[in-house]
Design a protein around this motif. Structure first.
Motif, short mmCIF file in Angstrom:
data_model
loop_
_atom_site.label_atom_id
_atom_site.label_comp_id
_atom_site.label_asym_id
_atom_site.label_seq_id
_atom_site.Cartn_x
_atom_site.Cartn_y
_atom_site.Cartn_z
N LEU A 26 -41.03 33.30 17.27
CA LEU A 26 -39.71 32.78 17.61
C LEU A 26 -39.43 31.53 16.77
CD1 LEU A 26 -38.43 32.34 21.21
CD2 LEU A 26 -38.51 30.34 19.78
N ASP A 27 -38.23 31.45 16.23
CA ASP A 27 -37.80 30.24 15.53
C ASP A 27 -36.70 29.58 16.33
OD1 ASP A 27 -39.50 30.64 13.46
OD2 ASP A 27 -37.99 31.32 12.02
N LEU A 28 -36.81 28.28 16.46
CA LEU A 28 -35.77 27.53 17.16
C LEU A 28 -35.25 26.46 16.20
CD1 LEU A 28 -34.29 26.83 19.82
CD2 LEU A 28 -36.23 25.39 20.40
N HIS A 29 -33.94 26.53 15.93
CA HIS A 29 -33.37 25.63 14.93
C HIS A 29 -32.60 24.48 15.56
CE1 HIS A 29 -34.21 27.97 11.28
NE2 HIS A 29 -34.14 29.02 12.09
N GLY A 192 -26.95 18.20 17.46
CA GLY A 192 -28.05 18.62 16.61
C GLY A 192 -29.36 18.89 17.35
N VAL A 193 -29.29 18.86 18.66
CA VAL A 193 -30.49 19.16 19.44
C VAL A 193 -30.74 20.67 19.38
CG1 VAL A 193 -31.45 19.15 21.78
CG2 VAL A 193 -30.14 17.19 20.96
N ALA A 194 -31.99 21.04 19.37
CA ALA A 194 -32.35 22.46 19.46
C ALA A 194 -32.57 22.79 20.93
CB ALA A 194 -33.61 22.74 18.66
N VAL A 195 -31.86 23.80 21.41
CA VAL A 195 -31.93 24.13 22.84
C VAL A 195 -32.52 25.52 23.04
CG1 VAL A 195 -30.62 24.48 24.96
CG2 VAL A 195 -29.93 22.68 23.36
#
Ligand SMILES: Nc1ncnc2c1ncn2[C@@H]1O[C@H](COP(=O)(O)OP(=O)(O)OP(=O)(O)O)[C@@H](O)[C@H]1O
Ligand SMILES: [Mg+2]
Length: 505
Positions: A26-29, A192-195
């Motif tokens: 999984l990638d979280l941006h 810009g937070v990754a959620v």
């Protein structure tokens, strides 16, 4: 493509013989809301606990901003890497104040003395981030579930994390608060937070999600942009089958019988109003209202979990002794409470024991044969709820959140109660199991149970119940057939106490 905030590859986590996560990537941006979907027990919370360092992974890579994290991450290291999480089961300490909970670990001190004023202003600042106007010195124990949830979120956001993980944050919230929270999450994304977002409410995922990763039995079955999914295809990816009818038909339920549950002049503790309520055998009555309208308090007063100030409760014409849950059960009333930790599960006992615990005396007095039959009945009910567990002999504490909820429900289904009070019955329950649960509740009604359902989730009330009682500040302000109600009309009633006709279709 930029380096993802979080990259997982080949992640594996087992509990004894249970493979909770298998080869998960999984990638979280930064700047995205990434949803994590899956049935109860699919491995969502486990994945989250690996990310936050609460659990050690067995294998696989975990990178934050491209930097590999060690196998034993540890909560402190995860926090230092900017990862914050709002857990499914709240972690606030009830005996401490809101401020203390918010600032735990970092209480502002001057020369070793806690600086009360700074503590207060700092706590207030954190509360403001979630729109809570609350005296920071209030003990957490006095807060409703929804407010606790918001405090929990305030605590996480207060650390200015760069990754925020939400594990079913809206289950305890009513519609309006849930919406406010979703807006807040969208704002986080803009910052810009990754959620990473976990919810069993599909419409929430579609509303705020950019991408989704679907887990089934610990494996990623699909991943992609949410706009490539429809509700049906998302459900199919999660459940592996089609869920056709979510709500049962309200068929042939009795109309003219005398009320099975009869509540008169009941005034829950802390309420300024008394409530009358009749529920006939075969009827499902919904209770709607905003947060703090006194819905849970009403159920708890009927059951006697909190002794009411005044009023009477009758089951089938017989008076139920006031304020004594044990007597309530003996009279045929069961309460499925909102907080499964509280009225609840015995974590060390097995799944099967947790179900049969309420009916134990009955089983014991009926001898061995019926004990076996009872145990078969327990298994049957659990199977019917699609309980996901390696075995019904394993400790209930090892079940996923939604599955624990099913165990509590099963408990009442094997006893001889005829009146069931449900407080947020599908809280944390996945969409497939929800359909099962609604069918089950519908069946119970057809078998002559009188059922009261409190739910903050209006589509659920509208779909499931026959009649909706609306509470506002402890008083009944409406009593409408579900067929004539809309979400708008209920909201209007709940917030103003008047039905001004707008939104009524
Ligand atoms: N401490 C534990 N010991 C044994 N098994 C566990 C433990 N924690 C989780 N499991 C198992 O791992 C699997 C995944 O559980 P997890 O809590 O991650 O599910 P979930 O996707 O969060 O479900 P839910 O939607 O119900 O919250 C389940 O089969 C669960 O029973
Ligand atoms: Mg979970």
């Amino acid at each position: 493509m930029t380096t993802p905030r979080i990259r997982l590859s080949g992640l594996r986590k087992t509990f004894g013989g249970t493979v909770a996560l298998h080869d998960v990537s999984l990638d979280l941006h930064a700047g995205e809301v990434h949803c994590l979907a899956g049935e109860n027990g699919a491995g969502k919370s486990t994945l989250i606990r690996v990310l936050t360092g609460a659990l050690r992974r067995d294998a696989g890579e975990y990178r934050v901003d491209g930097r590999p994290m060690p196998m034993a991450v540890g909560p402190a290291a995860a926090r230092a890497a900017g990862i914050g999480a709002v857990y499914q089961e709240l972690s606030l300490l009830p005996d401490l104040s809101v401020a203390e909970n918010l600032l735990i670990g970092g209480l502002p001190a001057r020369a070793g003395v806690v600086d009360r004023r700074r503590m207060r202003t700092e706590a207030a600042r954190k509360l403001e981030r979630v729109g809570l106007d609350l005296n920071p010195l209030t003990p957490v124990a006095e807060l409703s579930a929804a407010t606790r949830q918001l405090v929990e979120i305030a605590r996480v956001l207060g650390d200015d994390p760069r990754v925020v993980i939400f594990d079913e944050p809206t289950t305890a919230l009513s519609g309006a608060e849930a919406k406010a929270l979703l807006r807040r999450i969208t704002a986080l994304r803009e910052e810009g937070v990754a959620v990473l977002y976990v919810s069993h409410r599909l419409e929430e995922m579609f509303e705020i999600g950019d991408r989704v990763t679907v887990l089934r039995d610990g494996t990623v079955t699909r991943a992609g942009a949410l706009r490539e999914f429809t509700e049906d295809s998302l459900i199919a990816a999660m459940v592996g089958r089609d869920v056709e009818e979510l709500y049962p038909a309200a068929a042939g339920r009795s109309e003219r019988t005398a009320p099975l549950l009869r509540v008169r002049g009941l005034r829950p503790r802390g309420s300024a109003h008394t409530v009358d309520l009749d529920v006939r055998a075969g009827e499902i009555v919904g209770v709607a209202g905003l947060l703090g309208a006194g819905r849970s308090e009403l159920l708890r007063a009927i059951f006697g979990a909190d002794p009411p100030v005044s009023g009477t409760v009758e089951v089938d014409g017989k008076r139920v002794p006031s304020g004594r849950p044990r007597e309530a059960v003996r009279s045929g009333i069961g309460l499925l409470s909102e907080d499964r930790k509280e009225l609840g599960l015995l974590p060390e006992l097995s799944v099967r024991e947790n179900v049969s615990v309420a009916s134990l005396p009955a089983i014991a007095s009926r001898g061995l044969l019926s004990r076996r039959r009872e145990s078969e009945r327990v298994d049957e009910v659990l199977d019917g709820l699609r309980l996901r567990a390696g075995s019904y002999d394993q400790p209930v504490s090892t079940l996923s959140g939604g599955n624990q909820q099913k165990v509590l429900l099963a408990r009442w289904l094997v006893t001889d109660v005829r009146v069931l009070l449900f407080d947020e019955p599908t809280k944390g329950v996945d969409v497939g199991a929800k359909a099962e649960l609604y069918t089950l509740i519908g069946d119970l009604a057809s078998r002559g149970f009188a059922i009261v359902v409190v739910s903050s989730y209006l589509p659920e009330l509208l779909g499931l119940v026959d009649r909706i009682v609306v509470l506002r500040r402890g008083a009944v302000v409406g009593d409408v057939p579900a067929a004539e109600a809309t979400e708008e009309s209920l909201l209007t009633l709940a917030s103003t106490g008047r039905s001004d006709g707008t939104g009524r279709s």
